[in-house]
Write an enzyme that holds these catalytic residues in place. Structure first.
Site, PDB file in Angstrom:
ATOM      1  N   VAL A  24       3.447  -5.438   2.791  1.00  0.00           N
ATOM      2  CA  VAL A  24       2.847  -6.270   3.835  1.00  0.00           C
ATOM      3  C   VAL A  24       3.287  -7.716   3.597  1.00  0.00           C
ATOM      4  O   VAL A  24       3.181  -8.229   2.473  1.00  0.00           O
ATOM      5  CB  VAL A  24       1.300  -6.179   3.803  1.00  0.00           C
ATOM      6  CG1 VAL A  24       0.705  -6.950   4.975  1.00  0.00           C
ATOM      7  CG2 VAL A  24       0.833  -4.726   3.826  1.00  0.00           C
ATOM      8  N   GLY A  33       0.841  -1.197   0.000  1.00  0.00           N
ATOM      9  CA  GLY A  33       0.000   0.000   0.000  1.00  0.00           C
ATOM     10  C   GLY A  33       0.869   1.236   0.000  1.00  0.00           C
ATOM     11  O   GLY A  33       2.086   1.162  -0.210  1.00  0.00           O
ATOM     12  N   GLY A  34       0.248   2.383   0.257  1.00  0.00           N
ATOM     13  CA  GLY A  34       0.953   3.652   0.214  1.00  0.00           C
ATOM     14  C   GLY A  34       2.087   3.745   1.222  1.00  0.00           C
ATOM     15  O   GLY A  34       3.010   4.537   1.031  1.00  0.00           O
ATOM     16  N   PHE A  35       2.040   2.981   2.279  1.00  0.00           N
ATOM     17  CA  PHE A  35       3.048   3.137   3.331  1.00  0.00           C
ATOM     18  C   PHE A  35       4.056   2.004   3.407  1.00  0.00           C
ATOM     19  O   PHE A  35       4.940   2.022   4.252  1.00  0.00           O
ATOM     20  CB  PHE A  35       2.359   3.331   4.676  1.00  0.00           C
ATOM     21  CG  PHE A  35       1.423   4.488   4.616  1.00  0.00           C
ATOM     22  CD1 PHE A  35       1.907   5.782   4.543  1.00  0.00           C
ATOM     23  CD2 PHE A  35       0.067   4.277   4.532  1.00  0.00           C
ATOM     24  CE1 PHE A  35       1.052   6.856   4.411  1.00  0.00           C
ATOM     25  CE2 PHE A  35      -0.802   5.351   4.404  1.00  0.00           C
ATOM     26  CZ  PHE A  35      -0.305   6.646   4.344  1.00  0.00           C
ATOM     27  N   ASP A  78     -10.859   6.733   6.452  1.00  0.00           N
ATOM     28  CA  ASP A  78     -10.216   6.034   5.341  1.00  0.00           C
ATOM     29  C   ASP A  78     -10.958   4.761   4.971  1.00  0.00           C
ATOM     30  O   ASP A  78     -10.338   3.749   4.653  1.00  0.00           O
ATOM     31  CB  ASP A  78      -8.752   5.733   5.711  1.00  0.00           C
ATOM     32  CG  ASP A  78      -7.874   5.563   4.480  1.00  0.00           C
ATOM     33  OD1 ASP A  78      -8.310   5.943   3.372  1.00  0.00           O
ATOM     34  OD2 ASP A  78      -6.756   5.035   4.616  1.00  0.00           O
TER      35      ASP A  78
HETATM   36  N1  LIG Z   1      -3.846  -8.304   8.542  1.00  0.00           N
HETATM   37  C1  LIG Z   1      -3.774  -8.653   7.259  1.00  0.00           C
HETATM   38  N2  LIG Z   1      -4.012  -9.926   6.888  1.00  0.00           N
HETATM   39  C2  LIG Z   1      -3.953 -10.287   5.589  1.00  0.00           C
HETATM   40  N3  LIG Z   1      -3.664  -9.456   4.578  1.00  0.00           N
HETATM   41  C3  LIG Z   1      -3.413  -8.171   4.877  1.00  0.00           C
HETATM   42  C4  LIG Z   1      -3.443  -7.697   6.229  1.00  0.00           C
HETATM   43  N4  LIG Z   1      -3.164  -6.373   6.225  1.00  0.00           N
HETATM   44  C5  LIG Z   1      -2.977  -6.040   4.936  1.00  0.00           C
HETATM   45  N5  LIG Z   1      -3.110  -7.105   4.113  1.00  0.00           N
HETATM   46  C6  LIG Z   1      -2.967  -7.157   2.643  1.00  0.00           C
HETATM   47  O1  LIG Z   1      -2.066  -6.155   2.239  1.00  0.00           O
HETATM   48  C7  LIG Z   1      -2.697  -5.306   1.269  1.00  0.00           C
HETATM   49  C8  LIG Z   1      -2.105  -3.921   1.377  1.00  0.00           C
HETATM   50  O2  LIG Z   1      -2.574  -3.289   2.547  1.00  0.00           O
HETATM   51  P1  LIG Z   1      -2.257  -1.776   2.853  1.00  0.00           P
HETATM   52  O3  LIG Z   1      -3.166  -1.351   3.933  1.00  0.00           O
HETATM   53  O4  LIG Z   1      -0.796  -1.622   3.071  1.00  0.00           O
HETATM   54  O5  LIG Z   1      -2.567  -1.007   1.513  1.00  0.00           O
HETATM   55  P2  LIG Z   1      -3.934  -0.573   0.846  1.00  0.00           P
HETATM   56  O6  LIG Z   1      -5.045  -0.633   1.840  1.00  0.00           O
HETATM   57  O7  LIG Z   1      -4.095  -1.366  -0.410  1.00  0.00           O
HETATM   58  O8  LIG Z   1      -3.654   0.925   0.450  1.00  0.00           O
HETATM   59  P3  LIG Z   1      -3.452   2.168   1.438  1.00  0.00           P
HETATM   60  O9  LIG Z   1      -1.993   2.304   1.660  1.00  0.00           O
HETATM   61  O10 LIG Z   1      -4.017   3.301   0.684  1.00  0.00           O
HETATM   62  O11 LIG Z   1      -4.190   1.846   2.705  1.00  0.00           O
HETATM   63  C9  LIG Z   1      -4.186  -5.413   1.584  1.00  0.00           C
HETATM   64  O12 LIG Z   1      -4.989  -5.091   0.484  1.00  0.00           O
HETATM   65  C10 LIG Z   1      -4.310  -6.877   1.967  1.00  0.00           C
HETATM   66  O13 LIG Z   1      -4.423  -7.671   0.810  1.00  0.00           O
END
Ligand SMILES: Nc1ncnc2c1ncn2[C@@H]1O[C@H](COP(=O)(O)OP(=O)(O)OP(=O)(O)O)[C@@H](O)[C@H]1O
Ligand SMILES: [Mg+2]
Length: 372
Positions: free
Chosen positions: A89, A84-86, A203
């Site tokens: 994962v 994601g933006g930060f 968000d």
């Molecule tokens: N606790 C978790 N368990 C399983 N998958 C996860 C978990 N947290 C994040 N993910 C996976 O990682 C992806 C990226 O999450 P992240 O929150 O970093 O970015 P995002 O939501 O796509 O964008 P943004 O940075 O704008 O929030 C998620 O879409 C999900 O598929």
């Protein structure tokens, strides 16, 4: 039809929150000074802030970089589950606890990253609800900023709504969609009315709704969240943040943030859930790129409601349920924020929709020919 259904839930809102703590505006907008100093300063700073704000037991644990490195096989590419933006994962496993974890490694060291990291740790250490993600702990060794969550086996709602063909997944069935919407609404209701301190999430979007093995949703990513106004205050004024398309129009224009901004975002997500279409999708024809603009004329004509249902459902949905779900969506998406429902009303409406009681209610429009 929309009015009739909605009126059933338009009861007076009872103020369940008593003795809300009076946070000063300056505290709502900043958690200062986190980027200064050494490791022990950072750790004690987080603990001090949590202690200052929180009254309850703090559940998050401190992890060392070595522990997280071992859990993710040295942050191996094979363990990467999203980005994601930060930052990235990774899936990990803590052997001595036999627990699967998701490790979010921030890859920016700027002020914004630090601030959102701290807000996430603070808030998720204080807030506990079955529809919020479980923060197991964090790591701030050296320049690292890492968040550790319980692993959610079904990933994000975004994957299942929009990327299911790519991921070789099955499209979500109607009942699961309503279960996810109801759980997400309960998570927001908790943040707005029951959490102490109350919080505006800011968000809500499909990628921030994570799904467990039974399709229970959990809201994730609290880095942008704000403490909600209390007492006489009706709004807080803040920099416009969030994701384009999900932001309430009045917040995007003025920076005035209220709980109703989250209600609008919920309406957007619920419309995505019903239609299987992204709120902004530049890949389609120009008249379909903005979901809200595309849906506006369809909302005005109930004979066209079925055109809004996700085609991947192939008609497997109750027509009455579709109408009622769209009624809730339309209320949440109203331009005039004061006309939008509060989240407790949305939850009641969705619980009614899933309870089966609605089958006995007359539709009130004298035309049930297209309803099951
Ligand atoms: N606790 C978790 N368990 C399983 N998958 C996860 C978990 N947290 C994040 N993910 C996976 O990682 C992806 C990226 O999450 P992240 O929150 O970093 O970015 P995002 O939501 O796509 O964008 P943004 O940075 O704008 O929030 C998620 O879409 C999900 O598929
Ligand atoms: Mg996210």
């Amino acid at each position: 039809m929309m009015g009739c259904f909605w009126c059933c839930f338009n009861q007076k809102r009872t103020n369940r929150k008593k003795g809300i703590r009076d946070f000063k505006e300056s505290r709502q907008d900043s958690f200062p000074g986190f980027s200064r100093g050494n490791d022990s300063f950072r750790r004690s700073y987080i603990r001090d802030e949590i202690a200052k704000y929180g009254k309850r037991e703090i559940s998050s644990q401190y992890f060392t970089y070595e522990e997280l490195s071992a859990a993710t096989k040295n942050f191996s590419y094979n363990n990467l589950i999203g980005e994601g933006g930060f930052g990235r994962v990774y899936k990990g496993h803590i052997a001595n606890k036999n627990t699967d974890i998701a490790v979010k490694k921030l890859d920016r060291n700027g002020y914004q990253g630090n601030r959102e990291f701290l807000v996430e740790v603070l808030l998720l250490s204080l807030l506990h609800h079955t529809n919020l993600v479980n923060l197991l702990g964090y790591c701030s060794d050296g320049e690292q900023r890492i968040l550790v969550y319980k692993y959610m086996p079904n990933g994000s709602l975004e994957d299942h709504l929009f990327n299911w063909r790519v991921g070789e997944l099955k499209p979500l069935e109607w009942d699961i969609r309503i279960k996810i919407a109801t759980g997400a609404a309960r998570g927001l209701e908790y943040l707005h009315n029951k959490a102490d301190p109350p919080v505006i999430y800011r968000d809500l979007k499909a990628s921030n709704i994570l799904l467990d093995e039974e399709w229970n949703p959990r809201l994730s990513d609290f880095g942008l969240a704000k403490l909600a106004p209390t007492g006489e205050q009706t709004h807080i004024t803040t920099k416009v943040m969030g994701t384009y398309g999900y932001c309430a129009p009045e917040y995007a224009l003025t920076g005035r943030l209220t709980r109703k901004s989250d209600v609008y975002s919920f309406g957007v997500v619920f419309l995505e859930i019903i239609t299987g279409r992204r709120v902004i999708d530049c890949s389609g024809p120009s008249e379909e790129q903005n979901l809200i603009a595309w849906a506006a004329p369809l909302f005005k004509d109930r004979r066209k409601f079925h055109l809004m249902a996700d085609s991947s459902l192939e008609g497997r949905y109750p027509m009455k349920g579709l109408y009622q779900a769209l009624a809730v969506t339309a209320m949440c998406l109203q331009e005039d924020a004061t006309k939008r429902p509060v989240m407790s009303q949305v939850v009641s409406a969705l619980e009614y929709l899933t309870s089966g009681q609605n089958e006995e209610q007359p539709t009130g429009d004298g035309d049930s020919s297209s309803e099951e």
